[in-house]
Motif scaffolding. Structure first.
Motif: not given
Length: 82
Positions: A3-17, A38-45
Motif C-alpha cells: 500500500k502506498a503511503p498517504p500523501t499530505y501537505k506538511l506545515a514545517y516549523s521555521k529555523c530559530q537560529r 538530533k533534530s530537524l534542520i533547515c537548508p542553511i544548517c
C-alpha cells in the motif's frame, strides 16, 4: 501488494537560529549517529554544519518510516495467519 503511503501537505516549523537561517523551513533530518543536533534542520544548517552528514528530506524520512512500519505490521499479520 504494498500500500502506498498517504500523501499530505506538511506545515514545517521555521529555523530559530537567526541570520541566514531566518525564515527557513525545518525540512531535513540529519541521520548521522554522532550529530549533536538530533533534530530537524533547515537548508542553511545542512550547508553549514551537516555537510558531511547523511541528511534526508523530512518527507522522504516519514515515507521510509511509514513503509517500514506498515511492512512490519503486514509481516506480523501474515505470520499470524500462516
Amino acid at each position: 501488494m504494498e500500500k502506498a503511503p498517504p500523501t499530505y501537505k506538511l506545515a514545517y516549523s521555521k529555523c530559530q537560529r537567526g541570520s541566514l537561517h531566518d525564515g527557513e523551513s525545518l525540512n531535513f533530518v540529519c541521520l548521522n549517529q554522532g550529530c549533536a543536533s538530533k533534530s530537524l534542520i533547515c537548508p542553511i544548517c545542512k550547508s553549514e554544519e551537516h555537510v558531511d552528514h547523511e541528511v534526508r528530506p523530512f518527507k522522504f524520512y516519514v515515507e521510509d518510516l511509514w513503509k517500514r512500519f506498515s511492512g512490519e505490521r503486514n509481516n506480523d499479520l501474515n505470520d499470524q495467519l500462516n
